[in-house]
Design a protein around this motif. Structure first.
Motif, mmCIF file in Angstrom:
data_model
loop_
_atom_site.group_PDB
_atom_site.id
_atom_site.type_symbol
_atom_site.label_atom_id
_atom_site.label_comp_id
_atom_site.label_asym_id
_atom_site.label_seq_id
_atom_site.Cartn_x
_atom_site.Cartn_y
_atom_site.Cartn_z
ATOM 1 N N ILE A 105 0.835 -1.201 0.000
ATOM 2 C CA ILE A 105 0.000 0.000 0.000
ATOM 3 C C ILE A 105 0.869 1.250 0.000
ATOM 4 O O ILE A 105 2.096 1.175 0.184
ATOM 5 C CB ILE A 105 -0.974 0.031 1.202
ATOM 6 C CG1 ILE A 105 -0.222 0.116 2.524
ATOM 7 C CG2 ILE A 105 -1.882 -1.186 1.182
ATOM 8 C CD1 ILE A 105 -1.125 0.402 3.703
ATOM 9 N N PRO B 207 0.433 5.950 -0.711
ATOM 10 C CA PRO B 207 -0.313 7.007 -1.413
ATOM 11 C C PRO B 207 -0.080 6.926 -2.925
ATOM 12 O O PRO B 207 0.821 6.223 -3.381
ATOM 13 C CB PRO B 207 0.278 8.297 -0.841
ATOM 14 C CG PRO B 207 1.051 7.904 0.358
ATOM 15 C CD PRO B 207 1.451 6.498 0.191
ATOM 16 N N ASN B 208 -0.861 7.679 -3.677
ATOM 17 C CA ASN B 208 -0.694 7.698 -5.135
ATOM 18 C C ASN B 208 0.716 8.111 -5.510
ATOM 19 O O ASN B 208 1.284 9.018 -4.901
ATOM 20 C CB ASN B 208 -1.683 8.683 -5.771
ATOM 21 C CG ASN B 208 -3.082 8.115 -5.787
ATOM 22 O OD1 ASN B 208 -3.261 6.908 -5.865
ATOM 23 N ND2 ASN B 208 -4.058 8.991 -5.693
ATOM 24 N N GLU C 80 -3.510 -2.243 -3.032
ATOM 25 C CA GLU C 80 -4.894 -1.891 -2.747
ATOM 26 C C GLU C 80 -5.000 -0.543 -2.054
ATOM 27 O O GLU C 80 -4.137 -0.177 -1.263
ATOM 28 C CB GLU C 80 -5.529 -2.987 -1.883
ATOM 29 C CG GLU C 80 -7.023 -2.945 -1.808
ATOM 30 C CD GLU C 80 -7.684 -2.718 -3.143
ATOM 31 O OE1 GLU C 80 -7.756 -3.653 -3.929
ATOM 32 O OE2 GLU C 80 -8.129 -1.577 -3.411
ATOM 33 N N HIS C 81 -6.047 0.176 -2.383
ATOM 34 C CA HIS C 81 -6.336 1.428 -1.681
ATOM 35 C C HIS C 81 -7.446 1.235 -0.669
ATOM 36 O O HIS C 81 -7.554 1.974 0.290
ATOM 37 C CB HIS C 81 -6.751 2.514 -2.688
ATOM 38 C CG HIS C 81 -5.585 3.132 -3.375
ATOM 39 N ND1 HIS C 81 -4.633 3.838 -2.697
ATOM 40 C CD2 HIS C 81 -5.202 3.139 -4.659
ATOM 41 C CE1 HIS C 81 -3.713 4.258 -3.553
ATOM 42 N NE2 HIS C 81 -4.033 3.842 -4.754
ATOM 43 N N ASP C 82 -8.289 0.219 -0.926
ATOM 44 C CA ASP C 82 -9.431 -0.029 -0.058
ATOM 45 C C ASP C 82 -8.942 -0.668 1.244
ATOM 46 O O ASP C 82 -8.580 -1.834 1.289
ATOM 47 C CB ASP C 82 -10.408 -0.957 -0.802
ATOM 48 C CG ASP C 82 -11.712 -1.125 -0.037
ATOM 49 O OD1 ASP C 82 -11.701 -0.909 1.195
ATOM 50 O OD2 ASP C 82 -12.719 -1.462 -0.674
ATOM 51 N N GLU D 291 -4.746 -3.458 -7.670
ATOM 52 C CA GLU D 291 -6.011 -2.836 -7.253
ATOM 53 C C GLU D 291 -7.238 -3.656 -7.662
ATOM 54 O O GLU D 291 -8.065 -3.196 -8.437
ATOM 55 C CB GLU D 291 -6.112 -1.419 -7.822
ATOM 56 C CG GLU D 291 -4.973 -0.550 -7.340
ATOM 57 C CD GLU D 291 -5.291 0.928 -7.449
ATOM 58 O OE1 GLU D 291 -6.474 1.264 -7.574
ATOM 59 O OE2 GLU D 291 -4.349 1.724 -7.384
ATOM 60 N N TYR E 53 -0.174 9.056 5.109
ATOM 61 C CA TYR E 53 -1.540 9.083 4.594
ATOM 62 C C TYR E 53 -2.286 10.346 5.000
ATOM 63 O O TYR E 53 -3.030 10.922 4.220
ATOM 64 C CB TYR E 53 -2.317 7.854 5.081
ATOM 65 C CG TYR E 53 -2.207 6.702 4.107
ATOM 66 C CD1 TYR E 53 -3.080 6.629 3.032
ATOM 67 C CD2 TYR E 53 -1.229 5.735 4.250
ATOM 68 C CE1 TYR E 53 -2.967 5.606 2.122
ATOM 69 C CE2 TYR E 53 -1.116 4.701 3.345
ATOM 70 C CZ TYR E 53 -1.997 4.642 2.290
ATOM 71 O OH TYR E 53 -1.895 3.633 1.391
#
Lengths: 444, 281
Positions: free
Chosen positions: B41, B43-44, B224-226, B192, B264
């Motif tokens: 995981i 950040p973008n 994953e972002h979720d 993702e 984050y």
């Protein structure tokens, strides 16, 4: 309504007048003046004025634009919509397609006898020649369909393999005295070899770049054939290419010939009928192999490559080999057709392998519908047959031909038969065709 | 010593990837444990997808090693292998962030393409297949059965003969996982997988991933972002920020790591004040 239609008429008239003026400006130079070597003046260059022709051209533009404005572009319900309804949609044609294949096949097999009974052996010769020509293009179309339709690699130099096949046979026959039936597989192998040679440099190319390189390759082959005078005879070509024999029996007059052996009266049409069946068998083998390959892993890999190359690589498919097999197999069938061409003509020269041939073969594949086997047949019959049919129109036939292509492309932008049939189904039943909108055309 | 360091299926050592002057990944090392679900995981723009592209051969890393340890004891240096061999030999399969299906082909055909290599072998490199070899027919039936199994597991069996491009988004995501599984991987890399899924689909996906891990001995590495997906199913979480690893541990450990929270959510105001004082603003 009357006020609106008045506006419509005036608007249309204005627009058409502007169109006419532009046409006048262009055509007064393009059509109005013609540089000519006047014979009376001892070869001096003179200008001939043709204002009558300019007036006709401008009038055509004006009237055409006015009519289009009134009935199509500015009209509430364009006439094209009404006309579009008159053309049968794909759904109504679909049940016919099921019967098209066997009907075509039976027709193709009995064609020589149909023609013979209708026109006699003398009169049917020109039609049989035309049928041989059309079938040759069907075979070429099916060969190119592997590369363009299945693998999605745009090949503008397909005629190069046709040339390799033709020259392989002609040269092997001239230098070593090999017969047609020995040279046929050799020509296919050599063409496949050249397909791989072309394949390597273009592996990384896509789209426009691939098209340019394949185009150049086609020209290179032709120019080499043209300039290698000692070996290929250059522009003089190669003549006296031996004709194929029927299991060793020549189609000669007299003792030991085909007619003599089978107790028939000698006729030159026998050879033509034989040639027709040879190319028909070759074309059907091409079709059979292609249909078979589609259901094999390699065929699915070609189609997957057309859909998404990166996904293919992520699934462990060697895209290099997959592309090369497509090029090699397409080229091989081109080579077979080429050696048939050489034996039929008895004379070949680089003239026969110009870019326009590649363009015609590609047009057959695209008009027929990428990846569709029966579409190629229809397109070849319409294009090659139609081209000969309009021979009476002389130079205007190119115009008719172009118009026909534009109409087909407007009516069916993805070709005549544009649905894709799945290669395998879970239910075991024949699955519904996949609409062309979902199928990728490949990135080159 | 954590379980993933004892028996790693994938080891990434000092991985660095530069695009010109941009350092996308900087000296990254971590292990993916065998049989674990490992989440990557960050950040973008943290470099997660770049790690995937390096591991699956789409990029050649500037520096570092990526070692795949197969269960049969073979080791593969992925950074030296061509992309298609990574799937074929090292048994690493992947999905894509922007779904890459063969849209004009049916679901079944998509899954058949994924079994290209064994089928190619069975068809005698096509020659046997043209003549209708018996052993190829059998291999093909087996391949269809395997496809049927995965279509069943992903609840797509009803649409097996429909074109893939016609599927709704969530189904396309599941089909891509099914297709990757058909290539028989030992490590499945998912980019993702839950993006754009609704909560119900997301829960189904969790169940599917747990099933794959349990029943097929396939380790999973996912981006994953979720966070609900990450926290619920992953055994091991690696956090990236600006191409560097800032945290590595179990889901609970990572969740409370101040560095992760800072990456984050940003840092608390007092800290900013402290730094500003130091610099003298």
């Amino acid at each position: 309504m009357s006020a609106k239609s008045g506006n419509l008429f005036i608007d249309s008239l204005k627009d058409a007048a502007i169109g006419g003026l532009i046409a006048l400006a262009l055509f007064s130079v393009l059509i109005g003046m013609k540089a000519e070597v006047a014979s009376g003046l001892g070869g001096q260059l003179g200008i001939e004025y043709r204002w009558g022709a300019v007036a006709i051209a401008v009038a055509v533009v004006f009237a055409g634009r006015l009519l289009l404005n009134l009935f199509v572009w500015k009209a509430g319900t364009p006439v094209t919509q009404t006309a579009g309804r008159l053309i049968p949609s794909t759904q109504t044609l679909a049940p016919l397609a099921k019967y098209a294949m066997p009907v075509f096949l039976v027709l193709a097999v009995i064609l020589p006898f149909l023609l013979m009974s209708a026109y006699g052996s003398r009169g049917s010769r020109q039609y049989l020649d035309l049928a041989i020509l059309v079938t040759t293009y069907v075979m070429l179309g099916w060969g190119l369909n592997i590369v363009v339709g299945l693998a999605g690699l745009l090949d503008l130099g397909y005629v190069a393999f046709y040339a390799v096949g033709a020259y392989s046979y002609a040269l092997l026959a001239e230098y070593f005295g090999f017969s047609f039936w020995i040279c046929l597989p050799l020509a296919g192998i050599l063409a496949a070899f050249w397909g791989i040679i072309l394949g390597f440099p273009v592996l990384r190319l896509r789209g426009d770049y691939l098209a340019i390189v394949t185009l150049a390759f086609g020209e290179i082959i032709r120019i080499v054939l043209l300039n290698w005078y000692d070996f290929t005879g250059g522009p003089d070509g190669i003549s006296g290419i031996p004709r194929p024999s029927f299991f060793g029996i020549e189609f000669n007059r007299g003792e030991g010939g085909f007619a003599d052996t089978f107790g028939l009266e000698y006729s030159s049409i026998h050879r033509i009928i034989f040639l027709y069946y040879v190319i028909l068998a070759m074309a059907l083998i091409t079709n059979f192999v292609t249909m078979r390959l589609r259901k094999l892993p390699v065929g699915r890999a070609w189609e997957a490559l057309r859909e998404d190359e990166i996904a293919c690589r992520s699934l462990g498919i060697n895209t290099t080999n997959t592309k090369l097999t497509a090029f090699a197999l397409g080229a091989m069938f081109g080579g077979f057709a080429g050696s048939f061409f050489a034996t039929r003509q008895g004379f070949i020269s680089p003239e026969s392998f110009t870019f326009i041939e590649s363009a015609v073969i590609l047009a057959i594949v695209v008009l027929g519908g990428l990846g569709s086997q029966i579409g190629v047949v229809i397109a070849a019959v319409v294009m090659i047959g139609g081209f000969e049919f309009f021979r009476g129109l002389e130079e205007y036939r190119m115009l008719v031909f172009g118009l026909l292509m534009v109409i087909i492309m407007v009516w069916k932008p993805r070709g005549l038969i544009s649905t894709r049939t799945p290669s395998i189904t879970l239910s075991g039943k024949k699955a519904k065709g996949i609409s062309a909108d979902l199928v990728q055309e490949g990135h080159g | 010593m954590n379980s993933w360091d004892n028996n790693p299926v994938l080891t990434i050592e000092h991985l660095t990837m530069r695009f010109g002057g941009l350092v996308a990944i900087d000296d990254l090392s971590f292990n993916v444990g065998r049989g674990d679900i490992t989440a990557l995981i960050g950040p973008n723009g943290a470099g997660k997808t770049t790690v995937f592209n390096c591991a699956t051969g789409f990029y050649k890393p500037t520096e570092g090693r990526i070692i795949m340890n197969r269960s049969n004891g073979e080791h593969y240096l992925l950074e030296r292998m061509a992309d298609f061999q990574i799937s074929a030999k090292a048994k690493v399969a992947r999905t894509f962030q922007n779904i890459r299906l063969f849209g004009g082909m049916t679901l079944l055909e998509n899954l058949m393409v994924a079994q290209h290599n064994p089928l190619m072998l069975a068809s005698g490199y096509t020659i046997g297949g043209i003549f209708g070899l018996k052993s190829f027919k059998k291999a093909e039936r087996d391949a269809v059965e395997r496809a049927r199994y995965w279509l069943d597991k992903t609840a797509l069996i009803d649409r097996a003969d429909a074109p893939a491009a016609d599927l709704p988004y969530g189904d396309q995501r599941r089909l891509e996982i099914a297709r990757a599984m058909c290539s028989g991987p030992e490590l499945l890399c998912l980019d993702e997988p839950a993006a754009g899924l609704n909560p119900k689909e997301s829960a189904e996906l969790n169940a599917l991933l747990q099933y794959i891990r349990k029943e097929h001995d396939t380790s999973i590495l996912l981006i994953e972002h979720d966070m609900s997906v990450v926290m619920e199913i992953s055994d091991h979480v690696v956090v990236l920020d600006y191409g560097e690893k800032i945290s590595d541990g179990s889901a609970v450990e990572v969740k409370d790591d101040p560095k992760v929270i800072a990456a984050y959510l940003g840092v608390p105001d007092e800290e900013v004040d402290g730094v500003e004082e130091e610099v003298g603003i």
